[in-house]
Design a protein around this motif. Structure first.
Motif, PDB file in Angstrom:
ATOM      1  N   UNK A  54     -11.660  11.322  -9.379  1.00 27.24           N
ATOM      2  CA  UNK A  54     -11.714  12.584 -10.116  1.00 27.24           C
ATOM      3  C   UNK A  54     -10.531  13.483  -9.754  1.00 27.24           C
ATOM      4  N   UNK A  55     -10.164  13.520  -8.474  1.00 21.62           N
ATOM      5  CA  UNK A  55      -9.017  14.319  -8.065  1.00 21.62           C
ATOM      6  C   UNK A  55      -7.722  13.747  -8.641  1.00 21.62           C
ATOM      7  N   UNK A  56      -7.643  12.411  -8.774  1.00 23.52           N
ATOM      8  CA  UNK A  56      -6.465  11.796  -9.393  1.00 23.52           C
ATOM      9  C   UNK A  56      -6.366  12.177 -10.869  1.00 23.52           C
ATOM     10  N   UNK A  57      -7.509  12.212 -11.559  1.00 24.40           N
ATOM     11  CA  UNK A  57      -7.522  12.647 -12.961  1.00 24.40           C
ATOM     12  C   UNK A  57      -7.046  14.088 -13.069  1.00 24.40           C
ATOM     13  N   UNK A  58      -7.504  14.925 -12.141  1.00 33.01           N
ATOM     14  CA  UNK A  58      -7.071  16.328 -12.140  1.00 33.01           C
ATOM     15  C   UNK A  58      -5.563  16.439 -11.938  1.00 33.01           C
ATOM     16  N   UNK A  63     -17.039  20.308  -5.190  1.00 32.14           N
ATOM     17  CA  UNK A  63     -16.021  19.946  -6.168  1.00 32.14           C
ATOM     18  C   UNK A  63     -15.001  21.039  -6.430  1.00 32.14           C
ATOM     19  N   UNK A  64     -15.464  22.284  -6.586  1.00 35.35           N
ATOM     20  CA  UNK A  64     -14.545  23.383  -6.884  1.00 35.35           C
ATOM     21  C   UNK A  64     -13.587  23.605  -5.719  1.00 35.35           C
ATOM     22  N   UNK A  65     -14.114  23.590  -4.498  1.00 35.58           N
ATOM     23  CA  UNK A  65     -13.264  23.779  -3.324  1.00 35.58           C
ATOM     24  C   UNK A  65     -12.256  22.639  -3.179  1.00 35.58           C
ATOM     25  N   UNK A  66     -12.688  21.414  -3.476  1.00 39.91           N
ATOM     26  CA  UNK A  66     -11.772  20.268  -3.359  1.00 39.91           C
ATOM     27  C   UNK A  66     -10.657  20.327  -4.401  1.00 39.91           C
ATOM     28  N   UNK A  67     -10.946  20.889  -5.572  1.00 40.86           N
ATOM     29  CA  UNK A  67      -9.899  21.023  -6.591  1.00 40.86           C
ATOM     30  C   UNK A  67      -8.832  22.005  -6.116  1.00 40.86           C
ATOM     31  N   UNK A  68      -9.263  23.136  -5.545  1.00 42.02           N
ATOM     32  CA  UNK A  68      -8.291  24.077  -4.982  1.00 42.02           C
ATOM     33  C   UNK A  68      -7.537  23.433  -3.818  1.00 42.02           C
ATOM     34  N   UNK A  69      -8.265  22.689  -2.981  1.00 34.93           N
ATOM     35  CA  UNK A  69      -7.663  21.962  -1.856  1.00 34.93           C
ATOM     36  C   UNK A  69      -6.573  21.011  -2.362  1.00 34.93           C
ATOM     37  N   UNK A  70      -6.880  20.252  -3.423  1.00 36.81           N
ATOM     38  CA  UNK A  70      -5.903  19.297  -3.958  1.00 36.81           C
ATOM     39  C   UNK A  70      -4.690  20.009  -4.530  1.00 36.81           C
TER      40      UNK A  70
END
Length: 435
Positions: free
Chosen positions: A24-28, A182-189
């Protein structure tokens, strides 16, 4: 470390959750490179070259460079965070929403649905503002948007809103089916994605002599000290002792045990700086696209290197530390639960006296936590701004990266512990006591 990784990937469910999160992070990250139609990318890149260390540079860092490239994910996850702030404020000041928050799972589903609607509405408003601002921007006479008009505005609003909605869906899927928030990991990424280029630029400056080696050593030492302080403070907690009175149930004596109630110094985690940044970013970002003298002067003050920005930033951090702690921890409910279980705090009467005692302890801890978060977020950023570091990786970014990393590692550890207990029970037969 290799043995720990083997233990993690040996558990099928945990392995699937980690791989799903990475996918999912790769898709983002792929979406962060899909450009918005109608924007001249080269002219826009020239405009953003002078925004490093400013508010736009910080917004671009939080979105992983998506704003700088004006991709479909240019708005990032900030509209969702802003909508969450509004709904959480309403749970305190608006009685119908407060009743919903107390209705358990069903009420949380309704609030989540309203948060999604609010995210779409804010995305439409911000997308329209960005589209109008892009049409008025030009660098050396070259417009950022060659073909201007209402068609470009509508297309940009639809594109950016759809991108934000997709990011929101990715975050919810990671929380439900992956590992971590999920939201925190998106900002992290988004923050981590800027690190390779920042390291390369720093090495280039060291080779050319533009940055003295002493300055680089000072920055590295500062980052290490800040990381150590974050880890120490995030682990720190106040343990309130609780004693349980003895009770007779049937033929058995229960209770008579001593336990403790752990209260973290920073109970709100990384939420306050994220909320504070999102509130400051929205009006100041819009102001950067409005070519009015007093608006431009105000936008110049609302940059991370200006004292006015830091004053507002610290004020919002302190407010959200107290606010989020009050939302997540209710001393009255905790005191009632302790009383119903036959427990008490030594020297404190059960009931209202216990809730007042917990409220005082929590207020003092929250004050210390708010000061710690403010210092970590503001002081390194100011020092880095004074040293003219060519990338934004200040205290807020470090707090988010370290905090999210620790929370994700804790969830992985919880999965490992639960699977270990299952392993202990596998193949064993539990026999009852013979009469």
């Amino acid at each position: 470390m290799l043995k720990s990784l083997q233990n993690i990937f040996r558990i099928a469910e945990l392995r699937q959750r980690i791989l799903f999160t990475l996918m999912m992070l790769a898709v983002y990250r792929v979406g962060c490179h899909v450009p918005t139609p109608g924007v001249n990318g080269q002219v826009l890149a020239s405009f953003f070259e002078g925004t490093q260390g400013t508010l736009l540079g910080m917004v671009s860092a939080f979105t992983g460079g998506a704003l700088q490239r004006m991709t479909v994910f240019a708005l990032g996850i900030m509209p969702y965070i802003s909508a969450s702030i509004i709904l959480q404020l309403l749970t305190v000041v608006f009685e119908p929403v407060q009743r919903l928050s107390k209705e358990g799972e069903q009420g949380r589903k309704v609030i989540t649905r309203w948060t999604r609607y609010g995210t779409v509405l804010l995305s439409v408003v911000q997308g329209a503002g960005i589209a109008v601002g892009l049409q008025s921007m030009n660098v050396a006479g070259d417009p950022v948007v060659p073909n201007q008009g209402i068609g470009f505005v509508i297309l940009t609003v639809f594109t950016l809103t759809a991108g934000t909605a997709f990011i929101m869906w990715i975050g919810e899927q990671i929380t439900e089916r992956g590992i971590g928030n999920g939201i925190s990991l998106i900002i992290f990424a988004g923050i981590i994605a800027n690190m390779p280029s920042a390291i390369v630029n720093t090495i280039r400056l060291l080779r050319t002599g533009a940055m003295p080696p002493v300055t680089m050593i000072f920055i590295l030492v500062l980052m290490v000290l800040v990381i150590m302080a974050i880890v120490f403070m995030e682990r720190a907690q106040r343990r309130v002792p609780i004693h349980y009175a003895k009770r007779v149930v049937g033929m058995r004596n229960l209770g008579g045990q001593s336990s403790h109630l752990p209260l973290k110094i920073n109970m709100s985690g990384v939420i306050p700086p994220i909320f504070a940044s999102s509130i400051i970013m929205f009006p100041a970002t819009v102001a950067n696209f409005v070519h009015v003298e007093w608006v431009q002067k105000l936008a110049g003050m609302m940059t991370p290197s200006h004292w006015l920005y830091n004053v507002f930033f610290v004020a919002f951090i302190v407010f959200f530390c107290y606010f989020y702690t009050a939302v997540t921890f209710n001393p009255v409910d905790v005191a009632e639960n302790v009383k119903n279980q036959g427990g008490y705090i030594p020297g404190v009467r059960p009931g209202k006296a216990t809730s007042d005692y917990l409220d005082v302890v929590l207020s003092r801890l929250t004050f210390a936590g708010a000061i710690y978060v403010s210092v970590v977020c503001v002081l390194p950023t100011m020092l880095i701004g004074q040293l003219n570091v060519p990338f934004y990786f200040g205290g807020t970014s470090l707090l988010i990266v370290v905090g999210v990393g620790m929370d994700t590692a804790s969830q992985i550890e919880s999965h490992l512990i639960s699977r270990s207990y299952e392993g202990f029970m596998r193949g064993a037969s539990i026999k009852g006591r013979r009469g």
